[in-house]
Enzyme design. Structure first.
Site, PDB file in Angstrom:
ATOM      1  N   HIS A  57       0.832  -1.207   0.000  1.00  0.00           N
ATOM      2  CA  HIS A  57       0.000   0.000   0.000  1.00  0.00           C
ATOM      3  C   HIS A  57       0.863   1.251   0.000  1.00  0.00           C
ATOM      4  O   HIS A  57       1.530   1.561   0.991  1.00  0.00           O
ATOM      5  CB  HIS A  57      -0.923  -0.005   1.222  1.00  0.00           C
ATOM      6  CG  HIS A  57      -1.971   1.065   1.187  1.00  0.00           C
ATOM      7  ND1 HIS A  57      -3.020   1.041   0.299  1.00  0.00           N
ATOM      8  CD2 HIS A  57      -2.134   2.194   1.922  1.00  0.00           C
ATOM      9  CE1 HIS A  57      -3.787   2.093   0.491  1.00  0.00           C
ATOM     10  NE2 HIS A  57      -3.261   2.823   1.473  1.00  0.00           N
ATOM     11  N   HIS A 114       0.851   5.524  -1.404  1.00  0.00           N
ATOM     12  CA  HIS A 114       0.420   6.703  -2.153  1.00  0.00           C
ATOM     13  C   HIS A 114       1.718   7.463  -2.399  1.00  0.00           C
ATOM     14  O   HIS A 114       2.166   8.244  -1.549  1.00  0.00           O
ATOM     15  CB  HIS A 114      -0.544   7.575  -1.343  1.00  0.00           C
ATOM     16  CG  HIS A 114      -1.716   6.818  -0.768  1.00  0.00           C
ATOM     17  ND1 HIS A 114      -2.734   6.328  -1.547  1.00  0.00           N
ATOM     18  CD2 HIS A 114      -2.020   6.466   0.506  1.00  0.00           C
ATOM     19  CE1 HIS A 114      -3.631   5.721  -0.775  1.00  0.00           C
ATOM     20  NE2 HIS A 114      -3.216   5.782   0.470  1.00  0.00           N
ATOM     21  N   GLN A 173       2.565  11.224  -1.723  1.00  0.00           N
ATOM     22  CA  GLN A 173       2.621  11.742  -0.354  1.00  0.00           C
ATOM     23  C   GLN A 173       4.058  11.800   0.181  1.00  0.00           C
ATOM     24  O   GLN A 173       4.331  12.496   1.156  1.00  0.00           O
ATOM     25  CB  GLN A 173       1.704  10.925   0.566  1.00  0.00           C
ATOM     26  CG  GLN A 173       0.230  11.185   0.246  1.00  0.00           C
ATOM     27  CD  GLN A 173      -0.752  10.345   1.054  1.00  0.00           C
ATOM     28  OE1 GLN A 173      -0.391   9.711   2.041  1.00  0.00           O
ATOM     29  NE2 GLN A 173      -1.998  10.308   0.612  1.00  0.00           N
ATOM     30  N   ARG A 229      -5.260  15.208   6.807  1.00  0.00           N
ATOM     31  CA  ARG A 229      -5.850  15.003   5.495  1.00  0.00           C
ATOM     32  C   ARG A 229      -6.071  16.337   4.775  1.00  0.00           C
ATOM     33  O   ARG A 229      -5.864  16.436   3.570  1.00  0.00           O
ATOM     34  CB  ARG A 229      -7.164  14.219   5.622  1.00  0.00           C
ATOM     35  CG  ARG A 229      -7.617  13.656   4.287  1.00  0.00           C
ATOM     36  CD  ARG A 229      -8.857  12.799   4.435  1.00  0.00           C
ATOM     37  NE  ARG A 229     -10.060  13.600   4.605  1.00  0.00           N
ATOM     38  CZ  ARG A 229     -11.289  13.213   4.266  1.00  0.00           C
ATOM     39  NH1 ARG A 229     -11.471  12.004   3.753  1.00  0.00           N
ATOM     40  NH2 ARG A 229     -12.329  13.975   4.450  1.00  0.00           N
ATOM     41  N   TYR A 287      -4.934   7.321  -6.775  1.00  0.00           N
ATOM     42  CA  TYR A 287      -6.223   8.019  -6.852  1.00  0.00           C
ATOM     43  C   TYR A 287      -6.145   9.447  -7.366  1.00  0.00           C
ATOM     44  O   TYR A 287      -7.168  10.132  -7.469  1.00  0.00           O
ATOM     45  CB  TYR A 287      -6.968   7.962  -5.515  1.00  0.00           C
ATOM     46  CG  TYR A 287      -6.345   8.667  -4.344  1.00  0.00           C
ATOM     47  CD1 TYR A 287      -6.684   9.981  -4.022  1.00  0.00           C
ATOM     48  CD2 TYR A 287      -5.448   8.011  -3.509  1.00  0.00           C
ATOM     49  CE1 TYR A 287      -6.140  10.618  -2.925  1.00  0.00           C
ATOM     50  CE2 TYR A 287      -4.897   8.639  -2.404  1.00  0.00           C
ATOM     51  CZ  TYR A 287      -5.239   9.945  -2.116  1.00  0.00           C
ATOM     52  OH  TYR A 287      -4.705  10.574  -1.026  1.00  0.00           O
ATOM     53  N   HIS A 340      -5.343  -1.287   6.422  1.00  0.00           N
ATOM     54  CA  HIS A 340      -5.434  -0.880   7.834  1.00  0.00           C
ATOM     55  C   HIS A 340      -6.248  -1.901   8.651  1.00  0.00           C
ATOM     56  O   HIS A 340      -5.697  -2.573   9.489  1.00  0.00           O
ATOM     57  CB  HIS A 340      -5.997   0.540   8.035  1.00  0.00           C
ATOM     58  CG  HIS A 340      -5.307   1.577   7.212  1.00  0.00           C
ATOM     59  ND1 HIS A 340      -3.958   1.822   7.325  1.00  0.00           N
ATOM     60  CD2 HIS A 340      -5.752   2.416   6.232  1.00  0.00           C
ATOM     61  CE1 HIS A 340      -3.606   2.766   6.466  1.00  0.00           C
ATOM     62  NE2 HIS A 340      -4.670   3.140   5.788  1.00  0.00           N
ATOM     63  N   ASP A 394       2.302   3.198   2.770  1.00  0.00           N
ATOM     64  CA  ASP A 394       1.159   4.112   2.776  1.00  0.00           C
ATOM     65  C   ASP A 394       1.534   5.567   2.494  1.00  0.00           C
ATOM     66  O   ASP A 394       1.778   5.919   1.353  1.00  0.00           O
ATOM     67  CB  ASP A 394       0.417   3.941   4.119  1.00  0.00           C
ATOM     68  CG  ASP A 394      -0.924   4.651   4.134  1.00  0.00           C
ATOM     69  OD1 ASP A 394      -1.279   5.295   3.127  1.00  0.00           O
ATOM     70  OD2 ASP A 394      -1.637   4.563   5.143  1.00  0.00           O
TER      71      ASP A 394
HETATM   72  C1  NGQ Z   1      -5.561   8.444   1.347  1.00  0.00           C
HETATM   73  N1  NGQ Z   1      -4.907   8.058   3.625  1.00  0.00           N
HETATM   74  O1  NGQ Z   1      -6.300   7.947   0.513  1.00  0.00           O
HETATM   75  O2  NGQ Z   1      -4.449   8.939   1.083  1.00  0.00           O
HETATM   76  C2  NGQ Z   1      -5.990   8.403   2.788  1.00  0.00           C
HETATM   77  C3  NGQ Z   1      -6.554   9.742   3.175  1.00  0.00           C
HETATM   78  C4  NGQ Z   1      -9.001   9.383   3.070  1.00  0.00           C
HETATM   79  C5  NGQ Z   1      -5.115   7.283   4.695  1.00  0.00           C
HETATM   80  N2  NGQ Z   1      -6.318   6.833   4.879  1.00  0.00           N
HETATM   81  C6  NGQ Z   1      -7.802  10.054   2.446  1.00  0.00           C
HETATM   82  N3  NGQ Z   1      -4.142   7.010   5.533  1.00  0.00           N
HETATM   83  O3  NGQ Z   1      -8.867   8.348   3.723  1.00  0.00           O
HETATM   84  O4  NGQ Z   1     -10.080   9.903   2.877  1.00  0.00           O
HETATM   85 ZN    ZN Z   2      -4.006   4.610   1.975  1.00  0.00          ZN
END
Ligand code: NGQ
Ligand code: ZN
Length: 448
Positions: free
Chosen positions: A55, A57, A60, A81, A120, A268, A319
């Protein structure tokens, strides 16, 4: 044909000493054990198979360390976020590719040979698609190619701001697709990864917040045998919102109303009841654990002892890429339990090594979650290998499983990494680090 000789190597049958692996093309052609090094051998320290990073992104990584100062109110996952969403708006395709390429190189340095990119960022900052719908997927594929890492691309379906199909916020515009738009995107993503060696495609409804149950089902139906990843139960507020909307908790909802099996990876899965823990373990799905990011974001503690006792599978992910380290992910998984329980070697098998247990589980679970076959260091397997630095004092007294313990807990460094037969890390550094770091600095100059 390259001939590698290792002082020790972790084979599917266990540790062997004096191991010669012959590499032909992308794969391991033969493995001999109990042999002395020959003049044509490239000699290395102790070796083990490369891990899957289930996992990431990648973008980030560009804000790592920049969200660690207190804001105007109490900081939590949701304030982080917002900071992350602001950062997203500053990223053009060149920046995204430069950040991802360096992040992927750092993953290789850390012993990851494949990454599952939970992708995404699809559109321009105002939400309009790029002329090429898969522009940013192509940038991720190009970044994986520059780093030489294996890629499982997980294009993300994201449509809503919360449970019940709530409207998305303006800062989420880059993520959004209709189900039809997503199906078209997926076809373009398939083409985007086609030039890569052994790349794979999965699907990823972002979360039960961002996709309705019908949408989760529709996206899962597009998987065509590839993996299906979804964020679940990371934050207590998400569990409460889920209970308010469905009258059930997120993992129960996925088990009862979607149906989970070995194709699924729940990222998670932090907040589980005892019953959810057992049922998730028995479902055959993989938990995508990201303990370093989960610590950084204050998510909570995954019930690892009960989950493993029930036969649960897991992979590890970096992540948010706040820190890129496979050893640190495995260490955090164990250390969090030590702190909570005031005990040691919590996740070890009876009389066995903690590091070995964690490594074996993350190797098998990670490969499964990214749709890779997993024969380890064996003839016919992809030549995805990691060798520790034999000269490190941290290894002076270590052999067999203690080598993994020294790597995970004592900081024994990685010297070399091969991916698909190509050596991409030498002397602990990615072979293209200087160029990728230069491009990264250039791409980010002027930001912030
Ligand atoms: C993400 N990150 O997709 O990058 C998410 C934040 C969300 C984590 N969940 C965005 N750690 O979950 O809405
Ligand atoms: Zn994530």
């Amino acid at each position: 044909m390259v001939s590698l000789w290792f002082t020790q190597a972790l084979l599917p049958t266990g540790w062997a000493t004096g191991v010669r692996a012959r590499i032909e093309g992308n794969s391991i052609a033969s493995v001999e054990t109990g042999v002395a090094p020959a003049p044509g051998d490239d000699r290395h320290g102790p070796a083990f198979p490369g891990l899957a990073n289930v996992h990431s992104h990648a973008f980030q990584r560009g804000m790592a360390g920049l969200a660690e100062a207190a804001g105007p109110a109490d900081d939590d996952f949701w304030t982080w976020r917002e900071t992350m969403y602001r950062f997203v708006l500053t990223l053009d395709p060149d920046r995204i590719e430069a950040i991802a390429a360096l992040a992927f190189a750092e993953m290789a340095e850390a012993g990851f040979t494949t990454v599952g990119e939970f992708h995404y960022l699809h559109h321009t900052p105002d939400g309009a698609p790029y002329a090429n719908r898969a522009e940013l997927a192509e940038r991720i594929a190009a970044a994986a190619a520059s780093a030489g890492i294996g890629l499982t691309l997980l294009p993300v379906f994201y449509a809503h701001g919360n449970f019940g199909g709530a409207a998305p916020g303006p800062r989420q515009a880059r993520f959004l697709n209709t189900p039809d738009g997503y199906a078209a995107l997926l076809d373009c993503c398939r083409a985007a990864i086609a030039p890569l060696k052994d790349a794979r495609l999965g699907v990823a409804p972002h979360s039960l917040r961002a996709a309705t149950l019908d949408e989760v089902r529709a996206v899962a139906a597009l998987a065509k045998g590839g993996p299906i990843h979804i964020h679940a139960a990371e934050q207590t507020r998400e569990v409460e919102d889920c209970l308010a909307h469905f009258g059930a908790r997120p993992v129960d909802v996925l088990l009862d109303r979607i149906g989970l099996d070995a194709r699924w990876c729940l990222v998670h899965a932090t907040h589980l009841t005892e019953s959810e823990t057992k049922r998730l373990a028995q479902s055959g799905a993989t938990a995508g654990l990201c303990p370093v990011t989960e610590s950084n974001l204050g998510d909570g503690v995954f019930p690892a002892p009960a989950y493993l006792a029930a036969g649960g599978r897991f992979g590890i992910g970096t992540d948010s890429n706040i820190l890129i380290s496979a050893a640190d992910e495995l260490k955090a998984l164990e250390y969090i339990q030590r702190l909570v329980r005031r005990a040691r070697n919590v996740l070890a098998p009876p009389h066995g090594s903690t590091g070995r247990r964690l490594f074996d589980a993350a190797l098998a679970g990670g490969n499964r979650a990214l749709g890779l076959s997993a024969p380890g260091i064996a003839p016919g397997a992809p030549a995805d290998l990691v060798a520790l630095d034999a000269a490190s004092p941290a290894l002076a007294l270590a052999k067999d499983d203690a080598l993994l313990d020294a790597w995970i807990f004592a900081g024994a460094p990685i010297a070399s990494v091969w991916r698909g037969g190509r050596r991409i890390v030498a002397d602990g550094r990615h072979v293209a680090r200087a160029a990728l770091a230069g491009r990264y600095r250039q791409a980010l100059a002027g930001l912030g």
